[in-house]
Design an enzyme around this catalytic site. Structure first.
Site, mmCIF file in Angstrom:
data_model
loop_
_atom_site.group_PDB
_atom_site.id
_atom_site.type_symbol
_atom_site.label_atom_id
_atom_site.label_comp_id
_atom_site.label_asym_id
_atom_site.label_seq_id
_atom_site.Cartn_x
_atom_site.Cartn_y
_atom_site.Cartn_z
ATOM 1 N N GLU A 440 -3.434 14.484 12.102
ATOM 2 C CA GLU A 440 -3.984 13.950 13.361
ATOM 3 C C GLU A 440 -4.003 14.996 14.472
ATOM 4 O O GLU A 440 -3.617 14.713 15.608
ATOM 5 C CB GLU A 440 -3.233 12.672 13.775
HETATM 6 C C1 LIG Z 1 -0.277 14.828 4.066
HETATM 7 C C2 LIG Z 1 -1.603 14.935 4.737
HETATM 8 C C3 LIG Z 1 -2.377 13.808 4.947
HETATM 9 C C4 LIG Z 1 -3.656 13.920 5.495
HETATM 10 N N1 LIG Z 1 -4.465 12.815 5.579
HETATM 11 C C5 LIG Z 1 -5.765 12.990 5.939
HETATM 12 C C6 LIG Z 1 -6.690 11.893 5.851
HETATM 13 O O1 LIG Z 1 -6.328 10.773 5.479
HETATM 14 N N2 LIG Z 1 -7.983 12.115 6.187
HETATM 15 C C7 LIG Z 1 -8.433 13.346 6.590
HETATM 16 O O2 LIG Z 1 -9.603 13.490 6.874
HETATM 17 N N3 LIG Z 1 -7.585 14.399 6.701
HETATM 18 C C8 LIG Z 1 -6.267 14.254 6.375
HETATM 19 N N4 LIG Z 1 -5.410 15.318 6.444
HETATM 20 C C9 LIG Z 1 -5.892 16.607 6.918
HETATM 21 C C10 LIG Z 1 -5.307 17.035 8.245
HETATM 22 O O3 LIG Z 1 -5.970 16.388 9.282
HETATM 23 C C11 LIG Z 1 -5.424 18.559 8.300
HETATM 24 O O4 LIG Z 1 -4.423 19.076 7.450
HETATM 25 C C12 LIG Z 1 -5.258 19.103 9.682
HETATM 26 O O5 LIG Z 1 -6.399 18.794 10.416
HETATM 27 C C13 LIG Z 1 -5.063 20.611 9.698
HETATM 28 O O6 LIG Z 1 -5.980 21.277 8.885
HETATM 29 P P1 LIG Z 1 -5.453 22.376 7.840
HETATM 30 O O7 LIG Z 1 -4.301 21.792 7.117
HETATM 31 O O8 LIG Z 1 -6.596 22.828 7.062
HETATM 32 O O9 LIG Z 1 -4.881 23.537 8.753
HETATM 33 P P2 LIG Z 1 -5.740 24.680 9.453
HETATM 34 O O10 LIG Z 1 -6.890 24.076 10.174
HETATM 35 O O11 LIG Z 1 -6.004 25.761 8.477
HETATM 36 O O12 LIG Z 1 -4.718 25.181 10.551
HETATM 37 C C14 LIG Z 1 -3.672 26.110 10.236
HETATM 38 C C15 LIG Z 1 -2.894 26.397 11.514
HETATM 39 O O13 LIG Z 1 -3.738 26.984 12.497
HETATM 40 C C16 LIG Z 1 -3.607 26.307 13.727
HETATM 41 N N5 LIG Z 1 -4.888 26.366 14.449
HETATM 42 C C17 LIG Z 1 -6.120 26.097 13.990
HETATM 43 N N6 LIG Z 1 -7.022 26.257 14.974
HETATM 44 C C18 LIG Z 1 -6.344 26.642 16.070
HETATM 45 C C19 LIG Z 1 -6.698 26.963 17.417
HETATM 46 N N7 LIG Z 1 -7.956 26.933 17.867
HETATM 47 N N8 LIG Z 1 -5.711 27.299 18.265
HETATM 48 C C20 LIG Z 1 -4.434 27.340 17.852
HETATM 49 N N9 LIG Z 1 -4.040 27.059 16.615
HETATM 50 C C21 LIG Z 1 -4.973 26.698 15.736
HETATM 51 C C22 LIG Z 1 -3.215 24.897 13.354
HETATM 52 O O14 LIG Z 1 -2.512 24.281 14.432
HETATM 53 C C23 LIG Z 1 -2.326 25.127 12.149
HETATM 54 O O15 LIG Z 1 -1.023 25.374 12.594
HETATM 55 C C24 LIG Z 1 -4.121 15.195 5.919
HETATM 56 C C25 LIG Z 1 -3.314 16.322 5.756
HETATM 57 C C26 LIG Z 1 -2.081 16.204 5.164
HETATM 58 C C27 LIG Z 1 -1.285 17.464 4.978
#
Ligand SMILES: Cc1cc2nc3c(=O)[nH]c(=O)nc-3n(C[C@H](O)[C@H](O)[C@H](O)COP(=O)(O)OP(=O)(O)OC[C@H]3O[C@@H](n4cnc5c(N)ncnc54)[C@H](O)[C@@H]3O)c2cc1C
Length: 756
Positions: A440
């Site tokens: 989220e």
């Molecule tokens: C257990 C679990 C359940 C989930 N459930 C759902 C679901 O039901 N439906 C769904 O659609 N998604 C779901 N997600 C996805 C979740 O929303 C994403 O994991 C989340 O949006 C982060 O994306 P990412 O993991 O690819 O991290 P990335 O986007 O690769 O981010 C990596 C790091 O970079 C940081 N970062 C990225 N951009 C910036 C910026 N501009 N400035 C500063 N920092 C930044 C982030 O804060 C993070 O620390 C789920 C994820 C998990 C792990």
């Protein structure tokens, strides 16, 4: 009129042209994020002079009789049905009877209106259920939370057509359908709007007929409930290359509701999210053809997907994870205080050591603060507000403070919390921490980009109007709107500077206080710092313009100040709402001092790093003539706050209400802990008698007639209960590893060789 026209031409005109180059235009996606939700108390905080009386007038969060009955009945029963260790180690899923119970009792339809067969609960109730259930099992908590938050149910209620509502809502309410929502994918996580999942408008065959529809190809991952879902909300980018709908080629992010049994959809594989075995996995779709009327809200909602999601997020983000975090923080505070009371080292309870008490005080403070802010936020949601900036604050700060609480609880428990097994009551909370941090809106992004970045535009009284004027296609109309806004903004900034000066130079003594409150000095400090925050915001925006977006470290610190002002206001309100409990004064003072300290660190950080040095010195001169005021709580206060967790009391109950403590189970580790804690605490007078007589051994004290038979029996009972809690699990080698038999064979072989 004449003067205004001169002002517009000769003063505003050049500023308008300069601002047009300094501020980048707002992109469509950004505009949708900004437009999502509403401005509420965040607007007051940006005004520099918040109306504290309005905050106090907010009705405290309350459950109806029907909701309370659900808490006392199905919620308690569900908690007793889930065995967190069994889920983590043996079943790796909720057992079928728990799934059945959740469906039958409509846990998946809590927010669906009663007219559609749902429970029609308030946001407050939704939050209470998630909070309590998560303390029994995070897996059960997440399973309840997802269908009720950002899932298809919420979107259907706001944007669905009548036909879609009538079809789906009753089926979601009674659990015939299990929903999930697919937004993020491998290449698009935080930057979800960059999704590569596509839908192409074309003619195709659907149920034996040729219809105009959408051919989908998608690959989503991490989708909670995805493996067991029967229906998914899917976000994709819609293209109409042949302009069959007559509205152009690129139609934007669109959401459709798709049964997972549709040909081409594959799901069922599971991810293992930190051994917290709620259902989570990828969703794939290859050449999936759907009719147009599966688009959520129908054809007229094509391209509105991002707006819909941001609107749902504006509310949902303030409920799910803050509630889980509030439960976890309260649980950590309660069990850690109890454990620190019963666990003895160096012949004293570890809770008597100052080093441990320091952490206990933070545990108590976090429990009080997160719950205060949670209650205020859900009450605002129940009033119809959808405050996207406040809910982003809640998502970030509740989960971060929960993370601190879990870590402190683990530290104080030592090995007891590290060794996993049915007797470990913290393992599940600990494993789930990074999940709350990531989902989220991942926390780094939320703190550095969202809270102040969005707040400065959305919640600021003039910023959005000015930016909109700058983006106006009709430049003359834009200049006119900019002229009105800019000069009102200038007047606001001057008034704020005057306020910040008066409050800063008197150390906050003239800061306004709401009528008749218990702790006026704390409110005054908040008034002082709100004015300083508004002044600094304006100067940061003025000197950095659009570059503020890239200055994430500055934006994060500004967000920290904004967030702390919200959280501390919630704490003072909670103290008033709970009838100004005298015994809570130390905890409120402690939280205020720590929070003001955090605000000071953030102010100092911005002022030390703001590129326009003149602006930084101006703020220091106006608002902080004697330096930014730091204020760490004195040790005496820390000690008093820690003590709350070390004694059974009504105050401890108020601080940690509605947790699942093992009721209805004979073998629950928290139940054992509560029992040992009660017995040990009740024996304090006997211990005191022995301490004064300098006798440590209860048998000796008994022989000498210092303690009675009954007192000796009570000491023995407390010791036995304590030892049950302190014990950890050890398993036969074969139960832990399938390689155990090889290991044994190897050992036998070595012994045989040695003997030979
Ligand atoms: C257990 C679990 C359940 C989930 N459930 C759902 C679901 O039901 N439906 C769904 O659609 N998604 C779901 N997600 C996805 C979740 O929303 C994403 O994991 C989340 O949006 C982060 O994306 P990412 O993991 O690819 O991290 P990335 O986007 O690769 O981010 C990596 C790091 O970079 C940081 N970062 C990225 N951009 C910036 C910026 N501009 N400035 C500063 N920092 C930044 C982030 O804060 C993070 O620390 C789920 C994820 C998990 C792990």
């Amino acid at each position: 009129m004449g003067l205004r026209s001169l002002r517009r031409t000769y003063l505003t005109g050049p500023i308008f042209r300069w601002a047009g180059t300094a501020m980048p235009p707002i992109s469509e996606t950004e505009r949708e994020v900004i437009d999502a939700g509403t401005v509420w108390w965040d607007g007051e905080l940006f005004s520099g002079t918040p109306d504290w009386n309005a905050l106090l007038a907010m009705p405290p969060a309350k459950l109806t009789e029907r909701e309370q009955a659900f808490m006392d009945g199905p919620v308690r029963k569900l908690c007793a049905m889930v065995d967190d260790w069994k889920i983590a180690w043996h079943d790796r899923d909720l057992p079928p009877e728990v799934w059945r119970f959740m469906r039958e009792e409509k846990f998946f339809g809590m927010i669906i209106p009663q007219e559609y067969g749902g429970l029609g609960f308030s946001n407050t109730m939704h939050s209470e259920v998630v909070r309590t259930v998560s303390t029994a099992s995070v897996v059960a908590g997440v399973t309840v939370m997802v269908p009720n938050s950002l899932g298809p149910g919420e979107l259907l209620m706001h944007f669905g057509t009548d036909e879609q509502k009538n079809h789906w809502l009753p089926r979601l309410a009674d659990g015939r359908e299990i929903p999930c929502f697919g937004l993020t994918s491998q290449d698009a996580g935080s930057d979800a709007a960059a999704m590569t999942d596509t839908g192409i408008v074309e003619h195709g065959e659907f149920e034996g007929e040729q219809v105009l529809g959408i051919r989908l190809n998608f690959h989503k991952r991490y989708i909670t409930l995805g493996p067991v879902a029967t229906v998914m909300g899917l976000a994709f980018k819609l293209r109409d290359p042949d302009n069959l709908l007559g509205e152009g080629v690129e139609r934007g992010i669109t959401v459709a509701l798709i049964p997972t049994a549709t040909p081409g959809v594959s799901h069922g594989e599971r991810h293992v999210p930190q051994f917290t075995h709620f259902q989570n996995g990828p969703l794939h779709g290859k050449e999936v053809f759907i009719p147009l009327d599966w688009i959520l809200g129908g054809e007229k909602r094509i391209g509105e997907g991002w707006k819909m999601l941001m609107t749902a997020l504006a509310a949902g983000r303030g409920i799910s994870l803050p509630s889980q975090s509030a439960g976890s923080a309260a649980m950590c505070a309660r069990v850690t205080g109890a454990y620190a009371r019963i666990r003895r080292q160096f012949n004293v309870a570890i809770g008597d050591f100052e080093g441990v008490r320091e952490h206990l005080a933070d545990l108590a403070a976090n429990a009080y603060l997160i719950d205060a802010a949670r209650r205020l936020t859900v009450s605002a949601l129940d009033q119809g507000h959808r405050p996207s900036v406040i809910t982003a604050i809640m998502k970030y700060h509740a989960t971060e403070r929960m993370r601190t609480s879990v870590e402190k609880a683990m530290d104080i428990h030592g090995g007891k919390a590290i060794i996993d097994g049915p007797r470990n009551y913290l393992g599940g909370q600990h494993r789930s921490v990074p999940i709350g941090i990531t989902v989220e809106g991942a926390n780094i992004l939320t703190r550095n980009l969202m809270i102040f970045g969005q707040g400065a535009i959305r919640s600021h009284p003039y910023m959005l109007k000015e930016l909109s004027a700058l983006s106006e296609a009709d430049k003359a109309a834009g200049l006119d709107a900019f002229d009105r806004s800019f000069w009102a903004h200038a007047g606001h900034a001057v008034a704020n500077a005057a306020r910040a000066w008066a409050r800063g130079w008197t150390g906050g003594r003239v800061g306004p206080v709401p009528g008749n409150v218990a702790l006026p000095h704390h409110w005054r400090q908040l008034s002082r710092l709100s004015a300083a925050f508004a002044l600094l915001s304006d100067l940061a925006l003025l000197t950095l313009g659009g570059a503020l977006k890239r200055k994430e470290m500055l934006s994060a610190r500004m967000g920290d100040i904004l967030a702390e002002l919200y959280l501390l206001g919630a704490v003072l309100k909670r103290h008033e709402d709970e009838g100004r409990q005298e015994e809570d004064l130390p905890i409120v003072d402690y939280i205020m001092l720590k929070g003001l300290d955090r605000i000071a660190v953030a102010f100092d950080g911005v002022l030390a790093n703001l590129p326009a040095r003149w602006a930084s010195w101006l703020v220091r001169f106006i608002a902080f003539p004697a330096g930014v005021p730091y204020s760490d709580p004195p040790d005496r206060l820390t000690d008093q706050v820690a003590a709350i967790l070390l004694e059974p009391s009504a105050q401890r109950e108020r601080l940690t209400p509605n947790l699942y403590l093992g009721e209805g189970r004979d073998d629950h580790p928290v139940r054992d802990l509560e029992e040992a804690f009660r017995l040990v605490a009740a024996n304090a007078p006997i211990e005191e008698k022995m301490r004064k007589a300098k006798i440590r051994d209860p048998e000796q004290a008994h022989r000498r007639g210092l303690i009675s038979d009954d007192e000796l029996a009570r000491i023995r009972a407390a010791e036995a209960a304590t030892s049950r809690v302190i014990a950890v699990d050890a398993f036969p080698m074969e139960d832990i590893s399938p390689l155990a038999s090889q290991h044994r064979r190897g050992k036998k072989g070595e012994r045989r060789e040695a003997a030979e």
